[in-house]
Structure formats: C-alpha cells, structure tokens
Motif scaffolding. Structure first.
Motif, mmCIF file in Angstrom:
data_model
loop_
_atom_site.group_PDB
_atom_site.id
_atom_site.type_symbol
_atom_site.label_atom_id
_atom_site.label_comp_id
_atom_site.label_asym_id
_atom_site.label_seq_id
_atom_site.Cartn_x
_atom_site.Cartn_y
_atom_site.Cartn_z
ATOM 1 N N VAL A 125 0.851 -1.188 0.000
ATOM 2 C CA VAL A 125 0.000 0.000 0.000
ATOM 3 C C VAL A 125 0.888 1.239 0.000
ATOM 4 O O VAL A 125 1.734 1.412 0.886
ATOM 5 N N TYR A 126 0.697 2.075 -1.003
ATOM 6 C CA TYR A 126 1.369 3.373 -1.066
ATOM 7 C C TYR A 126 0.401 4.420 -0.538
ATOM 8 O O TYR A 126 -0.732 4.507 -1.019
ATOM 9 N N LEU A 127 0.839 5.184 0.446
ATOM 10 C CA LEU A 127 0.069 6.332 0.896
ATOM 11 C C LEU A 127 0.644 7.555 0.197
ATOM 12 O O LEU A 127 1.843 7.804 0.259
ATOM 13 N N GLN A 128 -0.225 8.278 -0.490
ATOM 14 C CA GLN A 128 0.195 9.373 -1.360
ATOM 15 C C GLN A 128 -0.394 10.686 -0.864
ATOM 16 O O GLN A 128 -1.596 10.914 -0.996
ATOM 17 N N HIS A 129 0.469 11.513 -0.284
ATOM 18 C CA HIS A 129 -0.003 12.829 0.156
ATOM 19 C C HIS A 129 -0.420 13.617 -1.075
ATOM 20 O O HIS A 129 0.324 13.691 -2.055
ATOM 21 N N CYS A 130 -1.618 14.193 -1.044
ATOM 22 C CA CYS A 130 -2.132 14.888 -2.223
ATOM 23 C C CYS A 130 -3.092 15.977 -1.786
ATOM 24 O O CYS A 130 -4.137 15.699 -1.199
ATOM 25 N N ASN A 131 -2.722 17.223 -2.045
ATOM 26 C CA ASN A 131 -3.589 18.364 -1.759
ATOM 27 C C ASN A 131 -4.335 18.760 -3.027
ATOM 28 O O ASN A 131 -3.780 18.709 -4.123
ATOM 29 N N ARG A 132 -5.575 19.160 -2.871
ATOM 30 C CA ARG A 132 -6.389 19.545 -4.025
ATOM 31 C C ARG A 132 -5.895 20.859 -4.627
ATOM 32 O O ARG A 132 -5.637 21.821 -3.918
#
Length: 186
Positions: free
Chosen positions: A48-55
């Motif tokens: 599982v890759y957790l991907q920080h992503c802001n809109r």
C-alpha cells in the motif's frame, strides 16, 4: 497473507531534488525502502502506497499554513520512480498526516485480513507517527523499519522512533525484519 507494507508519502515533492519540499534524508532512504519492498513482494505481502495529495485550487486549512506541496496534477504527487508500483498495489491518497484519517485504508486492510503493518517512508515525526498511532488504535501490529524512515532532523527522528517503540508498536532494523519473515512471525 496477514502482513502489509505501508509506504508513506514517498512522493517526488519529498524525494526529488526538484520537489517543492525536498530534503536529502528522503533520497537517502529510497534504496533501503526499495530493498524492503522487494522483500515484502517476495513474501506476498499486500503493498500500500500512501500518497499525500492536496487539491489544486481548493482551500485546505492544513495546507494553507505550509509551503505549497503535493498538489494534485503535478509531478510532486507521483510515487518516486525508484519504487515501482504494480497493478495489484494500492495507492491511497491522503490529505492529513495519518494514512487512516479520511481514507479507506482500514477497509482495504481488513478486506485483506491484515494484522501486521510494516511502515516505511517520511516524515517520522508527522505522517509516520500519526499513521502508526492510528494503526495501534485500530489494533494492527505496526513495525517501523529504522533505516527506512526519515525526517529533516536525526534527533527528532530518534525521539519519535523511541516513542513508537515504547508505546505504539515496534521499531526494527532490516535484518530483524528478514529474520521475522524467516521465523514465520510476519
């Protein structure tokens, strides 16, 4: 399979020298993480890759107080290419420090009968610690791999690893992790 590898926020804004919030410690741990990734793949662990992503273009209270980073649609949110993703891997986007908060991570782990979480990535004092804390609260058994986590201060890194090991889970080195697989503990 009862073990998953969580790779936390190894995205280009953090790992690439051209990233918006790059720091060299993240580049240094990439080969170590790749080695653990290959070990976990060989043991049929869930990846599982957790991907920080802001809109992009949307208000976010947490993001508003920091330097812009990990904006959707930019190269900064891409998983670092040194860590090859495969179609069977999960990539879960997150907007907060914990990989559990506001995501379906817990559901994915439960659907796959996961009990043990091997945790690697960045930042030990924020995203690693928050994810491990929530894993503890959800009754998973977290194992943080010492050589595979970083933050921008070695002292801060060690303080948080010490707390994790004492209160929330286990801190192991790569050799101990290999032995745990050999002994059937994971």
């Amino acid at each position: 399979m009862k073990t998953a590898l969580l790779i936390v926020d190894m995205v280009r804004d953090f790992t690439d020298p051209n990233g918006l919030v790059f720091y060299p410690e993240n580049r240094k741990i990439l080969p170590e993480i790749k080695e653990v990734l290959e070990l976990c793949r060989s043991k049929n662990c869930l990846i599982v890759y957790l991907q920080h992503c802001n809109r992009a273009g949307k208000f976010d209270k947490k993001a508003a107080t920091m330097r812009p980073n990990c904006i959707e649609g930019t190269f900064g949110v891409e998983i670092d290419p040194m860590l090859e993703t495969k179609p069977e891997d999960y990539i879960i986007q997150k907007r907060r420090y914990s990989g559990f908060f506001g995501t379906d991570l817990d559901l994915v782990l439960r659907e796959n009968n996961i009990e043990n979480l091997i945790v690697v990535g960045t930042k030990t004092n924020c995203c690693i610690r928050a994810t491990v804390t929530d894993a503890f609260y959800y009754n998973y058994e977290p194992y943080v791999v010492r050589e595979c986590v970083a933050t921008n201060s070695e002292t801060v890194n060690e303080v948080h690893l010490s707390d994790i090991d004492k209160y929330l889970g286990h801190v192991v080195n790569k050799e101990e992790l290999k032995n745990m697989f050999l002994q059937g503990e994971l």
